[in-house]
Design a protein around this motif. Sequence first.
Motif, mmCIF file in Angstrom:
data_model
loop_
_atom_site.group_PDB
_atom_site.id
_atom_site.type_symbol
_atom_site.label_atom_id
_atom_site.label_comp_id
_atom_site.label_asym_id
_atom_site.label_seq_id
_atom_site.Cartn_x
_atom_site.Cartn_y
_atom_site.Cartn_z
ATOM 1 N N LYS A 198 -6.466 24.248 -11.228
ATOM 2 C CA LYS A 198 -5.294 24.627 -10.383
ATOM 3 C C LYS A 198 -6.080 25.389 -9.173
ATOM 4 O O LYS A 198 -5.663 24.966 -8.022
ATOM 5 N N VAL A 202 -6.250 23.471 -5.117
ATOM 6 C CA VAL A 202 -5.623 24.333 -4.131
ATOM 7 C C VAL A 202 -6.992 24.387 -3.140
ATOM 8 O O VAL A 202 -6.726 24.301 -1.953
ATOM 9 N N VAL A 207 -2.610 21.292 -1.096
ATOM 10 C CA VAL A 207 -1.197 21.762 -0.775
ATOM 11 C C VAL A 207 -0.818 21.088 0.505
ATOM 12 O O VAL A 207 0.119 20.637 0.895
ATOM 13 N N LEU A 234 1.163 24.655 -9.666
ATOM 14 C CA LEU A 234 0.071 25.148 -8.995
ATOM 15 C C LEU A 234 0.502 26.638 -8.498
ATOM 16 O O LEU A 234 -0.443 27.740 -8.655
ATOM 17 N N ASN A 240 -3.125 31.513 -6.156
ATOM 18 C CA ASN A 240 -2.444 30.477 -5.392
ATOM 19 C C ASN A 240 -1.128 30.921 -4.756
ATOM 20 O O ASN A 240 -0.666 30.186 -4.031
ATOM 21 N N ILE A 244 0.323 28.957 -1.148
ATOM 22 C CA ILE A 244 1.151 27.994 -1.337
ATOM 23 C C ILE A 244 2.395 28.769 -0.406
ATOM 24 O O ILE A 244 3.018 28.159 0.341
#
Length: 500
Positions: A198, A202, A207, A234, A240, A244
């Motif tokens: 994960k 990223v 993303v 994610l 993360n 995000i």
Amino acid sequence: MGKCHRGNDVASVVLDRPSSTPPGPDHFKLWSSFSRASFRRMILDAFRCGGGGRHKRASKSPSDQPPPGPGPVDPVNLRSECERNVKQKKPAGSDRLSELLRLSESSENEEDVRRKEQMLEELKGVVKRLQSSHVDAVLEGAKEVRRFTKEDSDARTTLALLGAIPPLIALLDSEDSVSQIAALYALLNLGIGNDANKAAIVKAGAVHKMLKLVVIEFPNPEVAEAVVANFLGLSALDSNKPIIGSSGAIAFLVKTLKNVENTNSCQARQDSLRALYNLSISPLNVFPILESDLISYLMNKLGDMDVTERILSILCNVVSVAEARKAISSVRDVFSMLIDILSWTDAPGCQEKASYILMVMAHKSYGDRQTMIEAGVASALLELTLLGSTLAQKRASRILESLRVDKGKQVSENYGGGGVGATISAPQASTAYSSSVQLKDRMDDDMMSEEKKAVKQLVQQSLQSNMKRIVKRANLPHEFVPSDHLKSLTSSSTSKSLPF
């Protein structure tokens, strides 16, 4: 007369042959005195000795040899001799069996090693196809990554170590929606249950590439659903969440959740709501959530039992921020909706979350407390203290204490406490001092009585319309009146700290 003996536990056989009578079949007599127990012991002794006396005995010292010639054999010595023979002799196939087991284990280990080597070669071939310059080979490699990583956690780790993530992210730049979907689901499977993957996805810039696929005016619904699923996976990793949230993904998730254009599937909307919950855990994402007008939309969806608990969870994550509390309280009839949730006895999770939101807002804002009182929160809280879960009861009691403090302050302000306090604190003579002390004691008693009266009046007014329903739900006798419970609530000491 001849006699043959074999131990006390073996039956005796006696052959009687008179000397005067010639031998013949009619002149022999056989007497047997076998019993079940003795026959069973004879069979066991035969097996122990290796098969009825035909077992070849091990060599013994001369002292252990029985005396020559016919004669009775001591059964104790015979049994001990059999036991020694059994201990000394190994089973005929024991060595062969051990050898076969060792060969079987070694063959199994070799089979596992061979299978792992074969799997490693296949995964290397998959990565090689991903890195190929042919579009068809890359697409086939993405499909194989999705297939291998669907249920195999070792394959996810191995493929990531072999370098499968960068070519899959590069495949997102393709103009072909089939290649985009294959790459998205391959990345989704690589991140399942693997935090390292994960973080790597990223960090590699996936993303922003995913957002490019859906920020267009009419995105492909299948591509959008795959992007939402990736954001959900994610965002489960804490590191993360800020990345995000700051990328603009929250606005896309809110848009998917609202489904204004009626192009998103039910699964995509559910995944977007879960992803928003994951992102709301980070305090850094509260302001992007407020900018997306998510709060008002969620408050209007509180009546839906399927999503209410998830919505309340998001509100619990953001209610600690002053701007979020302001956004919540600005929604029309918000406190009435939250108070209605307190009566959902079949949904204790919703009760606990709704009471937490009310508790924080009541503790932080005097205006919100007054609005709650006007909406009839006291009766719902009293009912919750009787029928709610342990956590819900505790939170309801805290809210009631906050309301009680407000009533006490109102009573003290009505007396104009500043001037009276000055008069009492500066007496001029002994008589004036004694009279002022008496006046102070009388005023303290009056203030306490007025405070109690105010709280009692508030409680009684709130319970008039709901007492029958409370008694009925609690399965209490008809004459039951929770006066003791109310008295404990109004007389308990004021707590100035809240457990959150």
